[in-house]
Each structure stands twice: as structure tokens, then as C-alpha cells.
Design a protein around this motif. Sequence first.
Motif, short mmCIF file in Angstrom:
data_model
loop_
_atom_site.label_atom_id
_atom_site.label_comp_id
_atom_site.label_asym_id
_atom_site.label_seq_id
_atom_site.Cartn_x
_atom_site.Cartn_y
_atom_site.Cartn_z
N ASP A 31 45.49 39.26 33.82
CA ASP A 31 44.26 39.31 34.12
C ASP A 31 44.04 38.85 35.58
N TYR A 32 43.06 39.32 36.09
CA TYR A 32 42.87 38.86 37.67
C TYR A 32 41.17 38.39 37.75
N VAL A 33 41.16 37.27 38.56
CA VAL A 33 39.85 36.99 38.84
C VAL A 33 39.66 36.99 40.44
N ALA A 34 38.76 37.73 40.96
CA ALA A 34 38.72 37.90 42.61
C ALA A 34 37.38 37.68 42.85
N ALA A 35 37.18 37.45 44.06
CA ALA A 35 35.78 37.39 44.93
C ALA A 35 36.14 37.76 46.07
N ASP A 36 35.28 38.34 47.16
CA ASP A 36 35.29 38.67 48.55
C ASP A 36 36.64 39.23 48.83
N GLY A 37 37.09 40.22 47.87
CA GLY A 37 38.36 40.77 48.34
C GLY A 37 39.59 40.07 48.12
N ILE B 147 41.92 37.60 45.51
CA ILE B 147 42.55 37.35 44.21
C ILE B 147 42.43 35.82 44.01
N LEU B 148 41.46 35.26 43.26
CA LEU B 148 41.43 33.54 43.19
C LEU B 148 42.30 33.24 41.99
N SER B 149 42.47 33.87 41.02
CA SER B 149 43.46 33.50 39.96
C SER B 149 44.18 34.84 39.22
N THR B 150 45.53 34.49 38.85
CA THR B 150 45.94 35.31 37.77
C THR B 150 46.26 34.65 36.59
N ILE B 151 46.17 35.35 35.57
CA ILE B 151 46.33 34.83 34.02
C ILE B 151 47.18 35.86 33.28
N ASN B 152 48.25 35.27 33.05
CA ASN B 152 49.19 36.07 32.22
C ASN B 152 49.97 35.58 31.14
N ILE C 214 46.94 47.44 40.93
CA ILE C 214 45.73 46.72 40.59
C ILE C 214 45.27 45.61 41.72
N PRO C 215 46.27 44.81 42.21
CA PRO C 215 45.50 44.08 43.35
C PRO C 215 45.04 44.55 44.58
N GLY C 216 45.85 45.94 44.85
CA GLY C 216 45.35 46.92 46.00
C GLY C 216 44.04 47.47 45.75
N GLN C 217 43.78 47.86 44.40
CA GLN C 217 42.43 48.39 43.93
C GLN C 217 41.43 47.25 43.82
N ILE C 218 41.68 46.14 43.60
CA ILE C 218 40.69 45.25 43.83
C ILE C 218 40.21 45.05 45.35
N THR C 219 41.29 44.83 46.23
CA THR C 219 40.85 44.86 47.58
C THR C 219 40.06 46.10 48.02
N ASP C 220 40.33 47.33 47.42
CA ASP C 220 39.56 48.30 47.89
C ASP C 220 38.04 48.47 47.25
N ALA C 221 37.81 47.99 46.05
CA ALA C 221 36.98 47.86 45.41
C ALA C 221 35.84 47.20 46.13
N PHE C 222 36.14 45.91 46.86
CA PHE C 222 35.31 45.29 47.60
C PHE C 222 35.20 45.64 48.81
N ALA D 268 31.09 43.89 41.92
CA ALA D 268 30.20 42.76 41.79
C ALA D 268 30.61 41.47 42.62
N LYS D 269 29.95 40.45 42.80
CA LYS D 269 30.14 39.33 43.68
C LYS D 269 31.60 38.69 43.18
N LEU D 270 32.04 39.01 41.71
CA LEU D 270 32.91 38.45 41.18
C LEU D 270 33.67 39.69 40.13
N LEU D 271 34.99 39.79 40.30
CA LEU D 271 35.48 40.65 39.48
C LEU D 271 36.63 40.04 38.42
N LEU D 272 36.42 40.17 37.20
CA LEU D 272 37.35 39.60 36.20
C LEU D 272 38.21 41.12 35.79
N VAL D 273 39.13 41.30 35.82
CA VAL D 273 40.08 42.44 35.56
C VAL D 273 41.01 42.10 34.44
#
Length: 297
Positions: free
Chosen positions: A199-205, A207-212, A175-183, A189-194
Amino acid sequence: MMLLCGTIPDKNLPVTYGQVSQDEDYLYAGGRRFSRTQGTGAMISAAFAITSYFKLEAPHVLVAGDIGGGEGTRGIYKYLIEHIVELSPELMTLHYSLPIMALLRKLCEAVKGCPNRPFMIADAGAMYAAKGAGLSSEFDIFTPDPSEIAFLADAQATHPAYISNYLFASDADKIPGQITDAFANKSAAKLLLVKGKTDYVAADGQILSTINEPDVPMLEPIGGTGDTITGLVSALVYAGLEPKDAAVYACRTNRVAGQLACPTPATKVKQIIDQFPVVAKQNYCSWAGICYTDAGK
């Protein structure tokens, strides 16, 4: 005004617009009722719980029955294309629908006529259409699950059916690599909530926060617990939180509510949703500085 849009698996539900209200099992809008226990209904019910807590205006909704034929999806888009300038919502969330790219293109073009551009969130079929049509950048937040972030990460796929292996066997480690690829592919979108086990919150490629935490494995098989996160983040942005903070608190709220509900295989998503005001009362002051008295309670 917050506008929440999506189809309901009820072939008898016509295109329905109105401000939502709720009782134990049902949502009501435009003189119609529909279930709050799955899909778009769970998303709307989650948002309603938070707007009620903050004593904000209840969401307006645009729903229609669709069991796969596309009539409801087309009806929703037609209504939006014709009325979006008149409605001019502050925030609009597009949820379950068939991924009809041509209609989403027309809607995004119609949105340009609004006096103020709405904050735009997409999940499920609306998110697929945005990615396939090259319109991801028009959206402020996407809320994919693990299989959907695999779709967003695939530069060649215009529909998740083309990567069906991911729909059945997602690899959480990727998932972290897929987030990078999606951006990188301009499919985010401008922000991803996966949404997922983590759970991952990411922007501009990035990862800003992980919630587990809390980790509540019994939430996984309960239908609608991903839809509730989409409703939560919609309502929290509408309540004035910054998008990144809204995404983080949406994930935390969902997890803590699941823990409070003590879920079993028989638990319904409405039992999770009913804990959201409790979570807000107990935690939003420490999490976000939004204290109970601030909500007018």
C-alpha cells in the motif's frame, strides 16, 4: 455528519437515505436493508465498525440498487445535487457508481453552496468520473487499486475501459512511477492511498509511506477487502486524524485484521471487518496515541 454514498447490486433497492445500523449480515437505513458483505456495503460496514469503536455518530448513507443500467447512480446524484447543501456533511465518500461525468460536475458545483466544504473521498466509479471530468483536485483522497492508479496515470484516458490491458495485468513495479504521473497529470486527489500487495500513501507527487506488513496473501482473493480500506480511511478522518495518518492506519488496520481472522478461501469480508475494533483496541494507542480509554471504552 459522515455521508457514505454508492450503489448496491440489487435492482430492487430504491434510492435510500438514512443513518445506518447493522446486524450479523445486513446493514439497515431508511427502512431498507442491504448486504454488508461486498462493495459499497463492505465500505459502509468498515466505517461503521470504527465509528462504533470511537462512539461517534453512525454514518449516514445514500445507496441505491444498480446492476449496470445506471438508474441507481443517477438517483444518488440527483438526491445529492438537490440536498447536499441541506445535508452539509463534514465528510462525504463517493464509491461504486457509473462514471457519469456530467452528474459529478453538477454535484461539485452544488457542493460550493455548502456552508463548509465537506472533506471529499472517492473510489471506484466516482473516482473515474472525477478524473475524466478534470475534477480530481476537488477531492481530498482517492483510494485506487493497482489497475486504477494505472488509469489515473494515463493522461489520455477518460475511462478505465480505454486502458483495459491494465485491468488484467497490472505491474506492481510501475506503481511508484504511476503515482508520480497521476500527480503530474493533475489526475490525483490531494492524497492518494493506493491499495495492493504494498500500500502506498502519497501527496504532491511524493510517496509518504509504504505499508506491506503484515503480508497476508490470502486477503487478495476475498472480495471487498479494498472497499474496507475506503471505509476505514473515511471513518478515521471523520474521527479527527490527519489524512496521511488516517490512510496509513487504515492500511495497517485492514492487514492486521486480516491476519487475526486467519483467512481461508471461504472467508467473507465481514469476518475481517469484525476484527477492526479488536485491532483498534490493541494497536491505536501505540500507532496514533489514541488509547482505548480515549474511545470511551
